[in-house]
Design an enzyme around this catalytic site. Structure first.
Site, PDB file in Angstrom:
ATOM      1  N   GLU A  88      80.779 -15.653  13.836  1.00  0.00           N
ATOM      2  CA  GLU A  88      80.243 -15.876  12.502  1.00  0.00           C
ATOM      3  C   GLU A  88      78.842 -15.304  12.387  1.00  0.00           C
ATOM      4  OE1 GLU A  88      80.099 -20.041  11.705  1.00  0.00           O
ATOM      5  OE2 GLU A  88      82.236 -20.314  12.045  1.00  0.00           O
ATOM      6  N   CYS A 101      71.498 -14.812   9.999  1.00  0.00           N
ATOM      7  CA  CYS A 101      71.675 -15.615  11.202  1.00  0.00           C
ATOM      8  C   CYS A 101      72.836 -15.017  11.979  1.00  0.00           C
ATOM      9  CB  CYS A 101      71.976 -17.053  10.782  1.00  0.00           C
ATOM     10  SG  CYS A 101      72.405 -18.138  12.149  1.00  0.00           S
ATOM     11  N   CYS A 108      80.543 -21.526  22.906  1.00  0.00           N
ATOM     12  CA  CYS A 108      79.299 -21.972  23.550  1.00  0.00           C
ATOM     13  C   CYS A 108      79.634 -22.990  24.626  1.00  0.00           C
ATOM     14  CB  CYS A 108      78.365 -22.598  22.513  1.00  0.00           C
ATOM     15  SG  CYS A 108      76.749 -23.061  23.186  1.00  0.00           S
ATOM     16  N   CYS A 112      76.668 -29.572  22.982  1.00  0.00           N
ATOM     17  CA  CYS A 112      75.915 -30.488  22.116  1.00  0.00           C
ATOM     18  C   CYS A 112      76.886 -31.302  21.252  1.00  0.00           C
ATOM     19  CB  CYS A 112      74.939 -29.716  21.236  1.00  0.00           C
ATOM     20  SG  CYS A 112      73.678 -28.837  22.191  1.00  0.00           S
ATOM     21  N   CYS A 115      77.735 -30.267  17.396  1.00  0.00           N
ATOM     22  CA  CYS A 115      77.902 -28.850  17.059  1.00  0.00           C
ATOM     23  C   CYS A 115      79.354 -28.403  17.170  1.00  0.00           C
ATOM     24  CB  CYS A 115      77.017 -28.014  17.983  1.00  0.00           C
ATOM     25  SG  CYS A 115      77.104 -26.252  17.623  1.00  0.00           S
ATOM     26  N   GLU A 159      74.362 -19.830  22.950  1.00  0.00           N
ATOM     27  CA  GLU A 159      73.007 -20.094  23.435  1.00  0.00           C
ATOM     28  C   GLU A 159      72.409 -18.754  23.888  1.00  0.00           C
ATOM     29  OE1 GLU A 159      70.548 -22.334  23.558  1.00  0.00           O
ATOM     30  OE2 GLU A 159      69.535 -20.759  24.663  1.00  0.00           O
ATOM     31  N   SER A 213      65.509 -26.300  19.738  1.00  0.00           N
ATOM     32  CA  SER A 213      66.325 -27.359  19.141  1.00  0.00           C
ATOM     33  C   SER A 213      66.041 -28.658  19.872  1.00  0.00           C
ATOM     34  CB  SER A 213      67.807 -26.995  19.246  1.00  0.00           C
ATOM     35  OG  SER A 213      68.046 -25.806  18.526  1.00  0.00           O
ATOM     36  N   LEU A 214      65.320 -29.548  19.226  1.00  0.00           N
ATOM     37  CA  LEU A 214      64.857 -30.768  19.893  1.00  0.00           C
ATOM     38  C   LEU A 214      65.798 -31.934  19.615  1.00  0.00           C
ATOM     39  CD1 LEU A 214      62.399 -31.260  21.667  1.00  0.00           C
ATOM     40  CD2 LEU A 214      61.191 -32.077  19.639  1.00  0.00           C
ATOM     41  N   HIS A 215      65.856 -32.345  18.371  1.00  0.00           N
ATOM     42  CA  HIS A 215      66.853 -33.307  17.859  1.00  0.00           C
ATOM     43  C   HIS A 215      66.715 -34.744  18.341  1.00  0.00           C
ATOM     44  CE1 HIS A 215      68.392 -29.648  16.336  1.00  0.00           C
ATOM     45  NE2 HIS A 215      69.313 -29.404  17.219  1.00  0.00           N
ATOM     46  N   ASN A 289      74.589 -31.062   9.036  1.00  0.00           N
ATOM     47  CA  ASN A 289      75.804 -30.647   8.346  1.00  0.00           C
ATOM     48  C   ASN A 289      76.945 -31.378   9.022  1.00  0.00           C
ATOM     49  OD1 ASN A 289      75.387 -28.657   6.295  1.00  0.00           O
ATOM     50  ND2 ASN A 289      74.710 -27.263   7.900  1.00  0.00           N
ATOM     51  N   CYS A 332      77.238 -23.733  11.570  1.00  0.00           N
ATOM     52  CA  CYS A 332      77.466 -23.705  13.002  1.00  0.00           C
ATOM     53  C   CYS A 332      78.908 -23.791  13.489  1.00  0.00           C
ATOM     54  CB  CYS A 332      76.670 -24.849  13.644  1.00  0.00           C
ATOM     55  SG  CYS A 332      75.065 -25.027  12.927  1.00  0.00           S
TER      56      CYS A 332
HETATM   57  N1  SAH Z   1      72.049 -22.582  21.054  1.00  0.00           N
HETATM   58  C1  SAH Z   1      70.902 -22.328  20.229  1.00  0.00           C
HETATM   59  C2  SAH Z   1      71.212 -21.562  18.957  1.00  0.00           C
HETATM   60  C3  SAH Z   1      72.464 -21.888  18.220  1.00  0.00           C
HETATM   61  S1  SAH Z   1      72.543 -23.464  17.412  1.00  0.00           S
HETATM   62  C4  SAH Z   1      70.197 -23.627  19.915  1.00  0.00           C
HETATM   63  O1  SAH Z   1      70.652 -24.674  20.353  1.00  0.00           O
HETATM   64  O2  SAH Z   1      69.156 -23.607  19.265  1.00  0.00           O
HETATM   65  C5  SAH Z   1      71.491 -23.232  16.013  1.00  0.00           C
HETATM   66  C6  SAH Z   1      70.925 -24.515  15.449  1.00  0.00           C
HETATM   67  O3  SAH Z   1      71.917 -25.230  14.699  1.00  0.00           O
HETATM   68  C7  SAH Z   1      70.430 -25.458  16.520  1.00  0.00           C
HETATM   69  O4  SAH Z   1      69.201 -26.015  16.147  1.00  0.00           O
HETATM   70  C8  SAH Z   1      71.527 -26.477  16.528  1.00  0.00           C
HETATM   71  O5  SAH Z   1      71.104 -27.666  17.117  1.00  0.00           O
HETATM   72  C9  SAH Z   1      71.851 -26.582  15.060  1.00  0.00           C
HETATM   73  N2  SAH Z   1      73.103 -27.279  14.738  1.00  0.00           N
HETATM   74  C10 SAH Z   1      74.230 -27.363  15.475  1.00  0.00           C
HETATM   75  N3  SAH Z   1      75.150 -28.122  14.850  1.00  0.00           N
HETATM   76  C11 SAH Z   1      74.604 -28.508  13.680  1.00  0.00           C
HETATM   77  C12 SAH Z   1      75.051 -29.296  12.586  1.00  0.00           C
HETATM   78  N4  SAH Z   1      76.264 -29.842  12.578  1.00  0.00           N
HETATM   79  N5  SAH Z   1      74.203 -29.482  11.539  1.00  0.00           N
HETATM   80  C13 SAH Z   1      72.972 -28.910  11.543  1.00  0.00           C
HETATM   81  N6  SAH Z   1      72.497 -28.165  12.528  1.00  0.00           N
HETATM   82  C14 SAH Z   1      73.289 -27.962  13.594  1.00  0.00           C
END
Ligand code: SAH
Length: 340
Positions: A88, A101, A108, A112, A115, A159, A213-215, A289, A332
């Site tokens: 995508e 993007c 991947c 996570c 995701c 990643e 990506s901290l979260h 999302n 994503c």
């Molecule tokens: N692996 C890398 C880049 C791809 S993910 C990373 O982790 O940063 C890109 C971004 O989308 C990351 O910040 C990820 O945490 C976020 N992401 C993944 N699933 C998501 C979702 N369901 N809603 C919003 N952001 C999401």
């Protein structure tokens, strides 16, 4: 047949020399491939007929193939076939330009919890050619409206720091004047936190924006959402982010998705502020999302606002990100999942 798409100028020159041709023709070919949308040698009208015939006997120009696209007024999402793998990429039309993007891997391995890209694991790394193919595909689309790609975030599937060499080759290639000549300042790489690779990237001294990506603001919570945190914990990650900012002079962005009842309390916001204090950093707060396969929801607006207020009161530069593309499954890995 050998594919010329994705080769550097020097590599194109080598190919020409190998068939007894003059290497200066490579610059014309590169312009056709990367800037003028040529997908056959016949289109290269400033090359002699004889050279075009010779090239088409040995080579092809195989770029991305469109599988399907979804459009909304501000966003277009493309599902592309790259040498048999489905990935995508997304175009976001902002007031300040066209941002895209792109994906760095098919699937991947990071696992996570929130995701969709990781649900079936990693299929394979994308090559530099396959990364630039996504950019050129969208740039060709935009050219038809007299527009272009203005900035790129490597924030799609995969990643990027787990595909380091191909990533760097791609970043250097898209910077070349014979491709799109993109300034490094307009390139962003997003990572879940592969700490040693963050240091490696910093050492290259390319002024690329790093997005982490901290979260979650504690190891305990982050490890439940992002398995990588068990290998590289928060202390090491924040230290690497600080080092990156100091070495490159670029402000690091921290991504923080808000998940209802999981990481969205004012206490979490206070912990986040403490973690990032004194750092040249920006926080992007993004309501999640929702992914069909996962039981995570967006928090209500009052929770989101309360979270933002705490960050503001503590002097942390934070932006509430406009949701792009939720209405077209742009989140994503969701479009790919509905196809693969
Ligand atoms: N692996 C890398 C880049 C791809 S993910 C990373 O982790 O940063 C890109 C971004 O989308 C990351 O910040 C990820 O945490 C976020 N992401 C993944 N699933 C998501 C979702 N369901 N809603 C919003 N952001 C999401």
């Amino acid at each position: 047949m050998k594919n010329l798409f994705g080769l550097t100028l020097a590599q194109l020159q080598d190919e020409l020399v190998s068939i007894g041709q003059k290497k200066f023709r490579a610059a014309q070919m590169a312009a056709w491939i990367y800037q003028r949308g040529a997908r056959s040698f016949d289109a290269m009208t400033d090359l002699s007929k004889e050279l075009r015939r010779q090239l088409s006997e040995r080579y092809e120009i195989r770029a991305a193939q469109l599988i399907t696209r979804l459009d909304s007024p501000s966003t277009a999402k493309f599902l592309l076939d790259l040498n048999g793998s489905t990935v995508e990429c997304v175009l976001m039309r902002h007031d300040y330009g066209n941002s895209i993007c792109i994906s760095s891997q098919a699937g991947c391995a990071m696992g996570c919890a929130f995701c969709a890209s990781t649900l079936n694991g990693l299929e394979r790394n994308l090559t530099a050619a396959e990364m630039i193919a996504q950019v050129i595909f969208i740039n060709d689309e935009l050219r038809a409206e007299s527009a272009k790609v203005d900035s790129i975030v490597v924030m799609g599937m995969g990643e990027p720091l787990m595909n380091f060499d191909n990533l760097i080759a791609f970043l250097r290639l898209i910077h070349e004047p014979y491709t799109l000549g993109m300034s490094y300042r307009r390139l962003t790489v997003s990572t879940c936190g592969i700490v040693p690779k963050i240091y490696e990237l910093a050492q290259l001294k390319l002024p690329i924006t790093l997005s982490i990506s901290l979260h979650a603001p504690t190891d305990e919570l982050r490890s439940t959402l992002m398995p990588i945190n068990r290998t590289f914990g928060l202390d090491a990650l924040i230290k690497a982010g600080r080092d990156y900012g100091e070495r490159t002079g670029r402000r690091v962005t921290y991504e923080y998705i808000l998940i209802d009842g999981v990481n969205d309390s004012t206490e979490h916001a206070r912990q986040l502020a403490t973690l990032l204090k004194d750092q040249l950093a920006n926080v992007n707060v993004i309501p999640i999302n929702p992914v069909v396969e996962r039981d995570f929801k967006r928090p209500p607006s009052r929770t989101i606002n309360a979270f933002m207020e705490v960050l503001e009161a503590r002097g942390i530069g934070a932006t509430l990100r406009k949701e792009f593309g939720a209405e077209i499954n742009a989140a994503c890995g969701q479009l790919r999942r509905s196809f693969v």
